[in-house]
Design a protein around this motif. Structure first.
Motif, mmCIF file in Angstrom:
data_model
loop_
_atom_site.group_PDB
_atom_site.id
_atom_site.type_symbol
_atom_site.label_atom_id
_atom_site.label_comp_id
_atom_site.label_asym_id
_atom_site.label_seq_id
_atom_site.Cartn_x
_atom_site.Cartn_y
_atom_site.Cartn_z
ATOM 1 N N MET A 9 0.825 -1.198 0.000
ATOM 2 C CA MET A 9 0.000 0.000 0.000
ATOM 3 C C MET A 9 0.868 1.261 0.000
ATOM 4 O O MET A 9 0.584 2.205 -0.723
ATOM 5 C CB MET A 9 -0.933 0.009 1.211
ATOM 6 C CG MET A 9 -1.926 1.144 1.168
ATOM 7 S SD MET A 9 -3.283 1.037 2.350
ATOM 8 C CE MET A 9 -2.470 0.658 3.861
ATOM 9 N N HIS A 11 3.811 1.606 -1.266
ATOM 10 C CA HIS A 11 4.489 1.751 -2.554
ATOM 11 C C HIS A 11 3.518 1.803 -3.726
ATOM 12 O O HIS A 11 3.942 1.802 -4.876
ATOM 13 C CB HIS A 11 5.488 0.605 -2.753
ATOM 14 C CG HIS A 11 6.639 0.665 -1.790
ATOM 15 N ND1 HIS A 11 7.634 1.596 -1.877
ATOM 16 C CD2 HIS A 11 6.921 -0.085 -0.691
ATOM 17 C CE1 HIS A 11 8.504 1.414 -0.887
ATOM 18 N NE2 HIS A 11 8.081 0.395 -0.150
ATOM 19 N N ASN A 12 2.208 1.833 -3.413
ATOM 20 C CA ASN A 12 1.173 1.919 -4.447
ATOM 21 C C ASN A 12 1.332 0.800 -5.479
ATOM 22 O O ASN A 12 1.236 1.019 -6.689
ATOM 23 C CB ASN A 12 1.224 3.301 -5.113
ATOM 24 C CG ASN A 12 -0.081 3.670 -5.736
ATOM 25 O OD1 ASN A 12 -1.133 3.181 -5.335
ATOM 26 N ND2 ASN A 12 -0.036 4.521 -6.728
ATOM 27 N N GLN A 13 1.572 -0.405 -4.989
ATOM 28 C CA GLN A 13 1.890 -1.555 -5.830
ATOM 29 C C GLN A 13 0.703 -2.510 -5.923
ATOM 30 O O GLN A 13 -0.027 -2.716 -4.960
ATOM 31 C CB GLN A 13 3.088 -2.287 -5.226
ATOM 32 C CG GLN A 13 3.619 -3.402 -6.067
ATOM 33 C CD GLN A 13 4.872 -4.000 -5.450
ATOM 34 O OE1 GLN A 13 5.063 -3.952 -4.237
ATOM 35 N NE2 GLN A 13 5.715 -4.554 -6.279
ATOM 36 N N LYS A 32 -5.426 -3.559 -5.825
ATOM 37 C CA LYS A 32 -4.637 -2.386 -5.463
ATOM 38 C C LYS A 32 -5.181 -1.918 -4.128
ATOM 39 O O LYS A 32 -6.364 -1.576 -4.018
ATOM 40 C CB LYS A 32 -4.771 -1.290 -6.508
ATOM 41 C CG LYS A 32 -3.967 -0.063 -6.179
ATOM 42 C CD LYS A 32 -4.060 0.971 -7.264
ATOM 43 C CE LYS A 32 -3.213 2.170 -6.895
ATOM 44 N NZ LYS A 32 -3.333 3.213 -7.911
#
Length: 73
Positions: A9, A11-13, A32
């Motif tokens: 979360m 690292h917006n991965q 996501k």
């Protein structure tokens, strides 16, 4: 497991989850992560094309998505 979800979360991965539902069905979901609520988290599920709330304890495995798949039409 929770640490992996939090890291994804931050690292917006995108991640692939192996998840067991309340009825006992095991599914693979590409999500996501959006928000954490302690023992639950909200994520956009690309399988269902909607925001879903998942129970952290029902996550069996977390695998980061290293590259996006492309579809050739």
């Amino acid at each position: 497991m929770k640490e992996q979800l939090m890291k994804a979360m931050q690292h917006n991965q995108l991640v692939d989850l192996m998840y067991i539902s309340q009825s006992g069905e095991i599914t693979k979901r590409r999500v996501k992560l959006i928000k954490n609520f302690g023992d639950r988290f909200q994520a956009f599920c690309f399988t269902k094309h909607a925001k879903r709330t998942f129970i952290t304890d029902n996550v069996l495995a977390v695998m980061p998505v290293l590259r996006k798949e492309r579809v050739v039409i």
